[in-house]
Design a protein around this motif. Sequence first.
Motif, PDB file in Angstrom:
ATOM      1  N   TYR A 161       0.836  -1.186   0.053  1.00  0.00           N
ATOM      2  CA  TYR A 161      -0.023   0.250   0.006  1.00  0.00           C
ATOM      3  C   TYR A 161       0.903   1.251   0.208  1.00  0.00           C
ATOM      4  O   TYR A 161       0.286   2.330  -0.269  1.00  0.00           O
ATOM      5  CB  TYR A 161      -0.859   0.168   1.188  1.00  0.00           C
ATOM      6  N   ASP A 162       2.039   0.983   0.418  1.00  0.00           N
ATOM      7  CA  ASP A 162       2.915   2.400   0.534  1.00  0.00           C
ATOM      8  C   ASP A 162       4.387   1.945   0.257  1.00  0.00           C
ATOM      9  O   ASP A 162       4.765   0.749   0.009  1.00  0.00           O
ATOM     10  CB  ASP A 162       2.885   3.016   1.868  1.00  0.00           C
ATOM     11  N   GLN A 163       5.222   2.766   0.072  1.00  0.00           N
ATOM     12  CA  GLN A 163       6.931   2.551  -0.058  1.00  0.00           C
ATOM     13  C   GLN A 163       7.319   2.267   1.160  1.00  0.00           C
ATOM     14  O   GLN A 163       8.024   3.198   1.734  1.00  0.00           O
ATOM     15  CB  GLN A 163       7.194   3.767  -0.816  1.00  0.00           C
ATOM     16  N   LEU A 175      -0.894   0.818  -4.446  1.00  0.00           N
ATOM     17  CA  LEU A 175       0.064   1.748  -4.178  1.00  0.00           C
ATOM     18  C   LEU A 175      -0.223   2.978  -4.332  1.00  0.00           C
ATOM     19  O   LEU A 175       0.071   4.038  -3.673  1.00  0.00           O
ATOM     20  CB  LEU A 175       1.484   1.579  -4.893  1.00  0.00           C
ATOM     21  N   GLU A 176      -1.077   3.554  -5.461  1.00  0.00           N
ATOM     22  CA  GLU A 176      -1.372   4.865  -5.954  1.00  0.00           C
ATOM     23  C   GLU A 176      -2.818   5.114  -5.250  1.00  0.00           C
ATOM     24  O   GLU A 176      -3.192   6.200  -5.677  1.00  0.00           O
ATOM     25  CB  GLU A 176      -1.658   4.952  -7.554  1.00  0.00           C
ATOM     26  N   ARG A 177      -3.428   4.459  -4.492  1.00  0.00           N
ATOM     27  CA  ARG A 177      -4.595   4.802  -3.944  1.00  0.00           C
ATOM     28  C   ARG A 177      -4.503   5.094  -2.215  1.00  0.00           C
ATOM     29  O   ARG A 177      -5.379   6.102  -2.069  1.00  0.00           O
ATOM     30  CB  ARG A 177      -5.593   3.508  -4.192  1.00  0.00           C
ATOM     31  N   ASP A 217       3.051  -5.622  -5.327  1.00  0.00           N
ATOM     32  CA  ASP A 217       3.301  -4.126  -5.922  1.00  0.00           C
ATOM     33  C   ASP A 217       2.484  -3.910  -7.384  1.00  0.00           C
ATOM     34  O   ASP A 217       2.592  -4.593  -8.215  1.00  0.00           O
ATOM     35  CB  ASP A 217       5.005  -3.941  -6.272  1.00  0.00           C
ATOM     36  N   ASP A 271      -2.677   5.120   1.725  1.00  0.00           N
ATOM     37  CA  ASP A 271      -1.816   5.332   2.606  1.00  0.00           C
ATOM     38  C   ASP A 271      -1.536   4.082   3.493  1.00  0.00           C
ATOM     39  O   ASP A 271      -2.209   4.275   4.748  1.00  0.00           O
ATOM     40  CB  ASP A 271      -1.895   6.716   3.328  1.00  0.00           C
ATOM     41  N   PRO A 275      -0.304  -0.675  -9.030  1.00  0.00           N
ATOM     42  CA  PRO A 275      -0.994   0.645  -8.945  1.00  0.00           C
ATOM     43  C   PRO A 275      -2.289   0.546  -8.248  1.00  0.00           C
ATOM     44  O   PRO A 275      -2.518   1.547  -7.646  1.00  0.00           O
ATOM     45  CB  PRO A 275      -0.916   1.197 -10.287  1.00  0.00           C
ATOM     46  N   THR A 276      -3.092  -0.414  -8.349  1.00  0.00           N
ATOM     47  CA  THR A 276      -4.195  -0.585  -7.640  1.00  0.00           C
ATOM     48  C   THR A 276      -4.260  -0.418  -6.059  1.00  0.00           C
ATOM     49  O   THR A 276      -5.197  -0.070  -5.414  1.00  0.00           O
ATOM     50  CB  THR A 276      -4.983  -1.832  -7.951  1.00  0.00           C
TER      51      THR A 276
END
Length: 452
Positions: free
Chosen positions: A190-192, A235-237, A230, A239, A232-233
């Motif tokens: 979900y995050d880096q 990581l990019e949504r 990993d 926090d 985008p569904t």
Amino acid sequence: GAEAEAAAPKAKAKAKAGAAPKASVAPSARPSAAATPMVHGPAPTAPSAVLDIVTGTPQPVLESCANAPSASTPAVPQGSPSGPAKAYAQMGAPAIAAMPTGSTGKPADVPKEGPAAVAVGRAVAAGSASPIVMRKEKATVPIAKKFQIVFVTGEVAPYSKTGGLGEAMDGLPVALAALGHRVMVISPRYDQYKDAWDTSFWSSVTMGGKEETVHFFHAYKQKVDCVFVDHPTFLERVDGLSGAKLYGPEWGKDFADNQTRFGYFCKAALIAIKDLPLGGYPYGDRVMVVSNDWHSALVPMFIHAQRTATPSLWNSTKTAFLCHNAVFQGRFEAEEGLAEVLGVPQEYIDSITFKMPLKVGKYNKKVACINSMAAGLRYSDRALTVSPTYARECAVDPEKGVELEELFALGRSTGILNGVKEGVSPANKVFVQKTKMVCGTFTAETASAAKA
């Protein structure tokens, strides 16, 4: 409560509930829709030996014979709140006190409680003459059986957490790894996360007839492989560090694509298990896969579908579905084409399609909907819950099973009491240090002197 209306799972559950317990039930071998009606009656009571190692209080269970302890399980005094973990730790205490020394002449610092102490106690119970062996200045315990255990979960603390699921997936894998097993936890990225590194591993899964890339990050902490899917569904949504908005823009609301998000996640998890090399080689199919709550409940169904299509796949794999909260089931309105999207035969979708409200509540409108949790209960080898009491409640009480009580019974629901990662006690040195109690550790007998 309102009854779920799905012909195949319901008929199979009825047949199973009226039959004697068996050693194992393969989903493909479960009864047909022509099964006899479910017979309700008082649940059997477990033998006293079982009750003693759980809570010391009589608790009805569904399968008393299957839950009987082994001959090596340490006895716990009647009425004691302690479970077998503390009993094993007490059994190992003499060996820890008399443990061998290293080249420095000083004994290694082995905790007198927790997974390390339990491991010593289990070695003593197994009859080991030397339950503690010094290797490279470290105390080790010889373990006869080691397993590969994979947890698939929608969240894992400290990376992502909305409640008890994330906490459990932080503590239980660490405890099992401390006992010598090879353990992996798979969760969305979900995050880096700063301590999770790119594996440089790439693959793909088929979603809706198209190839979707699969990529993993990895962290190795406390002897546990933490693998993050990993994409985008995820990581990019959201926090992940905040533990918020993992499943929707706000509490009580789902992201519109949650069904396909976590369908993709479940498929990607199988790639991690089968192909991702960790420590030089992948886990492969000789594993125990534990899916947790609805987010990963499709994993047992995908394994069953792949094994049915290609018998050589997953033929050494066992699966379990661990329910932390039966209220959240992953209900989605049934739509045409879902079988093609997920890449499974239509019969699998039909088996988890029910007529029930999209939101739990007997007064809500019933519609044809897909129940994700039902897939875990229907296709896993065993259904688990976080306590023996909750296991029985989910299997016989419509309010606790939330319209899936017959599938909990079909899965031979078994409760394993949730533990705690750290002791919360004034007698626990770590707890006292973290809470900065100036009086130091104390017990009921020494409380007055400590506080003076």
